[in-house]
Write a protein that holds these residues in place. Structure first.
Motif, PDB file in Angstrom:
ATOM      1  N   ASP A  92       0.829  -1.210   0.000  1.00 54.84           N
ATOM      2  CA  ASP A  92       0.000   0.000   0.000  1.00 54.84           C
ATOM      3  C   ASP A  92       0.861   1.258   0.000  1.00 54.84           C
ATOM      4  OD1 ASP A  92      -2.167  -1.713   0.227  1.00 54.84           O
ATOM      5  OD2 ASP A  92      -2.432  -1.379   2.373  1.00 54.84           O
ATOM      6  N   GLU A  93       1.895   1.256   0.817  1.00 55.27           N
ATOM      7  CA  GLU A  93       2.714   2.449   1.016  1.00 55.27           C
ATOM      8  C   GLU A  93       3.753   2.671  -0.078  1.00 55.27           C
ATOM      9  OE1 GLU A  93       2.303   4.722   3.331  1.00 55.27           O
ATOM     10  OE2 GLU A  93       0.671   3.672   4.358  1.00 55.27           O
ATOM     11  N   LEU A  94       4.243   1.587  -0.678  1.00 50.74           N
ATOM     12  CA  LEU A  94       5.389   1.712  -1.581  1.00 50.74           C
ATOM     13  C   LEU A  94       5.092   1.442  -3.049  1.00 50.74           C
ATOM     14  CD1 LEU A  94       8.177   0.005   0.575  1.00 50.74           C
ATOM     15  CD2 LEU A  94       7.516   2.423   0.496  1.00 50.74           C
ATOM     16  N   ARG A  95       3.871   1.057  -3.388  1.00 53.67           N
ATOM     17  CA  ARG A  95       3.576   0.651  -4.768  1.00 53.67           C
ATOM     18  C   ARG A  95       3.843   1.758  -5.779  1.00 53.67           C
ATOM     19  NH1 ARG A  95      -2.162  -1.277  -3.857  1.00 53.67           N
ATOM     20  NH2 ARG A  95      -1.668  -2.436  -5.751  1.00 53.67           N
ATOM     21  N   ASP A  96       3.734   3.033  -5.366  1.00 49.63           N
ATOM     22  CA  ASP A  96       3.948   4.140  -6.290  1.00 49.63           C
ATOM     23  C   ASP A  96       5.374   4.669  -6.272  1.00 49.63           C
ATOM     24  OD1 ASP A  96       1.278   4.090  -7.163  1.00 49.63           O
ATOM     25  OD2 ASP A  96       0.642   5.353  -5.476  1.00 49.63           O
ATOM     26  N   VAL A  97       6.214   4.073  -5.445  1.00 50.19           N
ATOM     27  CA  VAL A  97       7.621   4.484  -5.376  1.00 50.19           C
ATOM     28  C   VAL A  97       8.347   3.980  -6.618  1.00 50.19           C
ATOM     29  CG1 VAL A  97       9.790   4.197  -4.127  1.00 50.19           C
ATOM     30  CG2 VAL A  97       7.641   4.522  -2.864  1.00 50.19           C
ATOM     31  N   PRO A  98       9.108   4.844  -7.297  1.00 56.71           N
ATOM     32  CA  PRO A  98       9.844   4.406  -8.486  1.00 56.71           C
ATOM     33  C   PRO A  98      10.708   3.166  -8.199  1.00 56.71           C
ATOM     34  CG  PRO A  98       9.965   6.787  -8.284  1.00 56.71           C
ATOM     35  CD  PRO A  98       9.319   6.283  -7.025  1.00 56.71           C
ATOM     36  N   GLY A  99      10.609   2.173  -9.056  1.00 56.21           N
ATOM     37  CA  GLY A  99      11.396   0.960  -8.899  1.00 56.21           C
ATOM     38  C   GLY A  99      10.670  -0.181  -8.214  1.00 56.21           C
ATOM     39  N   PHE A 100       9.542   0.130  -7.531  1.00 53.39           N
ATOM     40  CA  PHE A 100       8.831  -0.935  -6.816  1.00 53.39           C
ATOM     41  C   PHE A 100       8.320  -2.000  -7.784  1.00 53.39           C
ATOM     42  CE2 PHE A 100       5.161  -3.029  -4.941  1.00 53.39           C
ATOM     43  CZ  PHE A 100       5.615  -3.343  -3.677  1.00 53.39           C
ATOM     44  N   HIS A 101       7.704  -1.570  -8.859  1.00 51.08           N
ATOM     45  CA  HIS A 101       7.182  -2.527  -9.830  1.00 51.08           C
ATOM     46  C   HIS A 101       8.308  -3.305 -10.502  1.00 51.08           C
ATOM     47  CE1 HIS A 101       5.645  -3.863 -13.815  1.00 51.08           C
ATOM     48  NE2 HIS A 101       4.593  -4.202 -13.094  1.00 51.08           N
ATOM     49  N   PHE A 102       9.417  -2.626 -10.782  1.00 48.64           N
ATOM     50  CA  PHE A 102      10.554  -3.302 -11.417  1.00 48.64           C
ATOM     51  C   PHE A 102      11.076  -4.425 -10.525  1.00 48.64           C
ATOM     52  CE2 PHE A 102      15.180  -3.727 -11.879  1.00 48.64           C
ATOM     53  CZ  PHE A 102      15.255  -4.119 -13.205  1.00 48.64           C
ATOM     54  N   ILE A 103      11.141  -4.178  -9.229  1.00 51.74           N
ATOM     55  CA  ILE A 103      11.682  -5.163  -8.293  1.00 51.74           C
ATOM     56  C   ILE A 103      10.687  -6.281  -8.008  1.00 51.74           C
ATOM     57  CG2 ILE A 103      12.474  -5.515  -5.915  1.00 51.74           C
ATOM     58  CD1 ILE A 103      13.600  -2.654  -6.027  1.00 51.74           C
ATOM     59  N   ASN A 104       9.415  -5.935  -7.888  1.00 51.94           N
ATOM     60  CA  ASN A 104       8.417  -6.899  -7.413  1.00 51.94           C
ATOM     61  C   ASN A 104       7.460  -7.406  -8.487  1.00 51.94           C
ATOM     62  OD1 ASN A 104       8.895  -6.808  -4.343  1.00 51.94           O
ATOM     63  ND2 ASN A 104       8.774  -4.657  -4.895  1.00 51.94           N
ATOM     64  N   GLY A 105       7.474  -6.793  -9.662  1.00 52.52           N
ATOM     65  CA  GLY A 105       6.645  -7.270 -10.763  1.00 52.52           C
ATOM     66  C   GLY A 105       5.158  -7.060 -10.551  1.00 52.52           C
TER      67      GLY A 105
END
Length: 232
Positions: free
Chosen positions: A122-135
């Motif tokens: 919830d807190e970090l999904r919009d942080v740059p790189g979160f999607h790259f790391i966690n897919g």
């Protein structure tokens, strides 16, 4: 007489070993994370299936099919099928069982599963790189009502859950209400319909390698319950 005894021992050994346990690692991990469990289960006479899956490359709906269907094909026909999962692996089992019946399904043990999602997402999904790391799968593990864990419903299978109470990441723990393992709160691990739940002083990244956790996994697979007297 000796030949008869030998034949009996071989048949007995094969039937015990054939009790299949599919191991599913967590997000951004590999099958190597589950090797201590794999080795322990072999020693206990189970047949563990421990193969990796591309956890960062697909959403949960696809990962469940990719990870579980091939593993099931490696279990001996007619034998009991069990699952032991870490983190995301537990959500994959829930996803798969919501769409498929597994013949001879016996027991499931989940380690640190985000069954109600994780506030970290919830807190970090919009942080740059979160999607790259966690897919894509990582993005689906929030606590909102439409997150994948919260749309799968209660357990209609035999499941025991182990929750960690220690953290080595105080930054992430600060985002999580209540006691947590550094990624998932104790409350979030719980699932309606679960058969047993136990808290242990272990961290999310390493619980699947902990000897006491492994002993609890084996006990649940054999007896359908945890040893709560051993829980400090």
């Amino acid at each position: 007489m000796k030949l008869i005894l030998l034949a009996f021992l071989l048949v007995f050994s094969n039937s015990v070993q054939a009790s299949c346990v599919i191991l599913l690692h967590g997000l951004a991990r590999t099958h190597g994370a589950m090797e201590p469990l794999e080795n322990a289960l072999k020693e206990e006479g189970f047949l563990p299936i421990n193969e990796g899956y591309p956890s960062r490359e697909y959403p949960i709906e696809q990962l469940a099919e990719i990870a579980i269907r091939p593993a099931l094909e490696k279990c001996p026909k007619g034998e009991k099928v069990n699952f032991v999962t870490h983190s995301l692996g537990g959500i994959l089992v829930r996803q798969y069982l919501s769409r498929h019946d597994v013949a001879n399904l016996n027991r499931v043990v989940m380690l640190g599963p985000p069954n109600q999602g994780s506030e970290v997402v919830d807190e970090l999904r919009d942080v740059p790189g979160f999607h790259f790391i966690n897919g894509d799968a990582g993005m689906q593990l929030g606590t909102d009502e439409l997150s994948i864990p919260n749309t799968l419903g209660k357990a209609n299978f035999d499941v025991g859950i182990i929750a960690g109470t220690s953290s080595i990441n105080w930054i992430l723990s600060s985002l999580i209400p209540g006691t947590d393992d550094g990624k998932v709160s104790i409350e979030s691990t719980k699932l309606d319909g679960m058969n047993d739940h136990i808290e242990m002083p272990v961290t999310h990244p390493f619980m699947m390698k902990n000897d006491r956790v492994i002993a609890q996994v084996v006990n649940y697979l054999k007896n359908g319950s945890f040893e709560h007297d051993d829980n400090p």
